[in-house]
Each structure stands twice: as structure tokens, then as C-alpha cells.
Design an enzyme around this catalytic site. Structure first.
Site, PDB file in Angstrom:
ATOM      1  N   ASN A  11      31.576  37.571  41.025  1.00 19.28           N
ATOM      2  CA  ASN A  11      31.214  39.061  40.110  1.00 19.28           C
ATOM      3  C   ASN A  11      30.822  38.943  38.933  1.00 19.28           C
ATOM      4  O   ASN A  11      32.367  38.163  38.379  1.00 19.28           O
ATOM      5  CB  ASN A  11      32.446  40.352  40.390  1.00 19.28           C
ATOM      6  N   TRP A  12      29.749  38.440  38.175  1.00 17.16           N
ATOM      7  CA  TRP A  12      29.687  37.846  36.640  1.00 17.16           C
ATOM      8  C   TRP A  12      30.156  38.921  35.543  1.00 17.16           C
ATOM      9  O   TRP A  12      30.125  38.792  34.637  1.00 17.16           O
ATOM     10  CB  TRP A  12      27.832  37.651  36.955  1.00 17.16           C
ATOM     11  N   LYS A  13      30.125  40.047  36.230  1.00 18.25           N
ATOM     12  CA  LYS A  13      30.486  41.005  35.453  1.00 18.25           C
ATOM     13  C   LYS A  13      29.257  40.813  33.872  1.00 18.25           C
ATOM     14  O   LYS A  13      28.491  41.071  34.385  1.00 18.25           O
ATOM     15  CB  LYS A  13      31.536  40.760  34.617  1.00 18.25           C
ATOM     16  N   HIS A  98      33.517  49.420  41.904  1.00 15.78           N
ATOM     17  CA  HIS A  98      34.470  48.597  40.847  1.00 15.78           C
ATOM     18  C   HIS A  98      35.815  49.186  39.911  1.00 15.78           C
ATOM     19  O   HIS A  98      34.923  49.855  39.258  1.00 15.78           O
ATOM     20  CB  HIS A  98      33.717  47.359  40.068  1.00 15.78           C
ATOM     21  N   GLU A 100      36.570  48.233  37.100  1.00 16.99           N
ATOM     22  CA  GLU A 100      35.905  48.281  35.928  1.00 16.99           C
ATOM     23  C   GLU A 100      35.014  49.500  35.242  1.00 16.99           C
ATOM     24  O   GLU A 100      34.573  50.189  34.426  1.00 16.99           O
ATOM     25  CB  GLU A 100      34.631  47.293  35.569  1.00 16.99           C
ATOM     26  N   GLY A 174      41.613  39.669  36.033  1.00 16.36           N
ATOM     27  CA  GLY A 174      41.835  39.757  34.860  1.00 16.36           C
ATOM     28  C   GLY A 174      42.400  39.439  34.003  1.00 16.36           C
ATOM     29  O   GLY A 174      43.042  38.894  32.870  1.00 16.36           O
ATOM     30  N   SER A 213      41.910  37.784  39.707  1.00 14.79           N
ATOM     31  CA  SER A 213      42.279  36.231  39.622  1.00 14.79           C
ATOM     32  C   SER A 213      42.458  35.707  41.157  1.00 14.79           C
ATOM     33  O   SER A 213      43.530  34.384  41.615  1.00 14.79           O
ATOM     34  CB  SER A 213      43.585  36.693  39.220  1.00 14.79           C
ATOM     35  N   GLY A 234      36.089  37.323  40.153  1.00 11.25           N
ATOM     36  CA  GLY A 234      35.267  37.392  38.399  1.00 11.25           C
ATOM     37  C   GLY A 234      35.232  36.099  37.386  1.00 11.25           C
ATOM     38  O   GLY A 234      34.273  34.895  37.962  1.00 11.25           O
ATOM     39  N   GLY A 235      35.938  35.801  37.178  1.00 11.38           N
ATOM     40  CA  GLY A 235      36.028  34.915  35.919  1.00 11.38           C
ATOM     41  C   GLY A 235      36.029  33.279  36.513  1.00 11.38           C
ATOM     42  O   GLY A 235      34.782  31.934  36.106  1.00 11.38           O
TER      43      GLY A 235
HETATM   44  P1  PGA Z   1      38.448  38.023  38.373  1.00  4.69           P
HETATM   45  O1  PGA Z   1      37.916  39.822  38.405  1.00  4.69           O
HETATM   46  O2  PGA Z   1      38.426  37.369  39.495  1.00  4.69           O
HETATM   47  O3  PGA Z   1      38.241  37.614  37.218  1.00  4.69           O
HETATM   48  O4  PGA Z   1      40.662  38.555  38.483  1.00  4.69           O
HETATM   49  C1  PGA Z   1      37.558  39.772  39.809  1.00  4.69           C
HETATM   50  C2  PGA Z   1      37.035  41.342  40.149  1.00  4.69           C
HETATM   51  O5  PGA Z   1      36.692  41.939  38.980  1.00  4.69           O
HETATM   52  O6  PGA Z   1      35.907  41.624  40.796  1.00  4.69           O
END
Ligand code: PGA
Length: 250
Positions: A11-13, A98, A100, A174, A213, A234-235
Site C-alpha cells: 500500500n503506497w498510500k 483503511h 487512514e 507506520g 509495521s 505500507g512503508g
Molecule cells: P505500514 O502501513 O506498513 O507502514 O505500517 C501499513 C498500512 O497502512 O497498510
């Protein structure tokens, strides 16, 4: 017991412009050079990059997804993107609910369910996110919160290609923090039980991803847990080497 092919989704956001395509080319190379992934690999870039990504990833067997969709197929919704449009750009999956979006855009479980249904209608597989906040975890209500989200956000029916559940504790996203392996396994067992009770055999075969994470250094331990059928990353999905190391941990 149904055999589930694991899935790792990046997930590149709101990250990624043309320069990021170099990382995708590198990832496609790594995947092609290796023995081939033992899982389905999905990248969910910003919608602006979907088509360009598809042209790079297709030969490596990597597929793409959107990060969100509007519940309607088209209409007066300035700035929104429909599931149909994502599908038209070659996406096969879409993340819905999600945290967010839930926190930043006030999305409710009901809206998440509507989005999942829109994904079904366009032939996309929705990746439906659930997860508790830090306060909810600390007060001991994590399981109750997640079960409530499942009850409200999952579609009643299975859909043409089913759906995926992603368990993402909000406080782990994150932050570099993760629940204990025991807590992850417990929550995934709770989700599995719910899925089997409500969807029978389909629930047995539904993928339950862990997200929050997930990194190259912890992926192996998390991915070997019972009922963890992959990850939402994500990251660590932004760098080809990190993402490939997670894919290889399956
Ligand atoms: P993260 O994000 O791996 O950076 O914690 C995961 C996500 O929001 O899907």
C-alpha cells in the site's frame, strides 16, 4: 482445511510519482530472477500510476489494486474514483476501510461495506481493513471492536471473487510497533471463527492479512502464524529490496 495461497499487498498510500517506477522495475526484476514468489503479489499505488505500473509488472506476474473507491459507479463526486474506473485501469483489487480513510475522512463501517459491494460489482476483490486503536487495545476491547467492524463492514454475500480481510491495529501502522505474535495469532483466530460462522466453507478459504509495521526483519515470524495468510505492507513496500524480502519471507 482449505489451502490458501498467501498474498502480499503493498500500500503506497499518497506516495509515488514517475521516479518511483524505477523501484517497480527493480522489483519486477527481482521477482523474475528468483524462483518465483510463493504468494500473490499486489501493489496498490496512487490511482495516477495504476496504468503505468501495470505495463511494468504484468510480465513479472505482479498485479495491482486501488487504495479506495467510491460506492457509486459514476456521477457527481468530484475527486473520487469508482471501482469501475480502477478496473478499467487494470486493477484487480481495492483496499477499502483503511484506518487512514476511516480517521481522516470519517468513513463508517456502513460506507466501507458499500465500497466493498461496489468492488464486487466491478469484478475487483476488496481488501477490507479492520483494527483497533491503542486505547481500545489497552482497555481490553480490541476483539469486541474488530468483531463489530466485521459485522458492519463485511458484505453479507461472498461476491464473485470473494473478499480479503486485513487486520491492521491502528497503533501499529507506520509506528514500528507491532502486537505480540500471540496477540496477532489470537486476533486472526477470532476473525477466522467469525468468517467460518458467517460464510461457511468460503470463510475457511478467506485470506486474512496482517498489516501494521510489517518489515523484512519481522515478516517471517508474522507470516508463519496460524491464520495469517499474507500481509498489507505500507512503508516497506516503497523500496524494491525491502518489499522483495517480505515477499520472499512467505
Ligand atoms: P505500514 O502501513 O506498513 O507502514 O505500517 C501499513 C498500512 O497502512 O497498510
Amino acid at each position: 482445511m482449505a489451502q490458501i495461497t498467501p498474498l502480499i499487498a503493498g500500500n503506497w498510500k499518497m506516495n509515488g510519482t514517475t521516479v518511483q517506477l524505477g523501484e517497480v522495475e527493480r522489483l519486477a526484476e527481482l521477482v523474475t530472477e528468483g524462483d518465483g514468489p510463493r504468494c500473490t503479489v499486489v501493489i496498490c499505488p496512487p490511482a495516477t500510476m495504476l496504468e503505468r505500473l501495470n505495463t511494468i509488472t504484468a510480465s513479472a506476474g505482479i498485479v495491482t489494486g486501488g487504495q479506495d473507491c467510491h460506492p457509486a459507479a459514476h456521477g457527481p463526486h468530484t475527486g473520487d474514483i469508482s471501482a469501475q474506473m480502477l478496473s478499467d485501469c487494470g486493477a484487480q483489487y481495492v483496499i477499502v476501510g483503511h484506518s487512514e480513510r476511516r480517521l481522516g475522512h470519517g468513513e463508517t463501517d456502513h460506507l466501507v461495506q458499500q465500497k466493498a459491494l461496489a468492488a464486487f460489482a466491478s469484478g475487483l476483490v476488496p481488501i477490507i481493513c479492520v483494527g483497533e486503536s491503542e486505547d481500545e487495545r489497552e482497555s481490553g476491547s480490541a476483539e469486541k471492536v474488530v468483531l463489530g467492524q466485521l459485522a458492519e463492514a463485511l458484505p453479507d454475500n461472498w461476491g464473485p471473487f470473494g473478499f480479503i480481510v486485513a487486520y491492521e491495529p491502528v497503533w501499529a501502522i507506520g509506528t514500528g510497533k507491532t502486537p505480540t505474535m500471540h496477540d496477532i495469532e489470537d486476533m486472526h483466530a477470532t476473525i477466522r471463527k467469525y468468517l467460518v460462522e458467517h460464510y461457511g466453507e468460503n470463510g475457511e478459504g478467506t485470506r486474512i492479512l496482517y498489516g501494521g509495521s510489517m518489515k523484512p526483519y519481522n515478516a517471517r515470524d508474522i507470516l508463519r502464524l496460524k491464520n495469517v495468510n499474507g500481509g498489507l505492507v505500507g512503508g516497506a513496500s516503497l523500496l524494491a529490496n525491502d518489499f522483495y524480502n517480505i515477499i520472499s519471507a512467505v
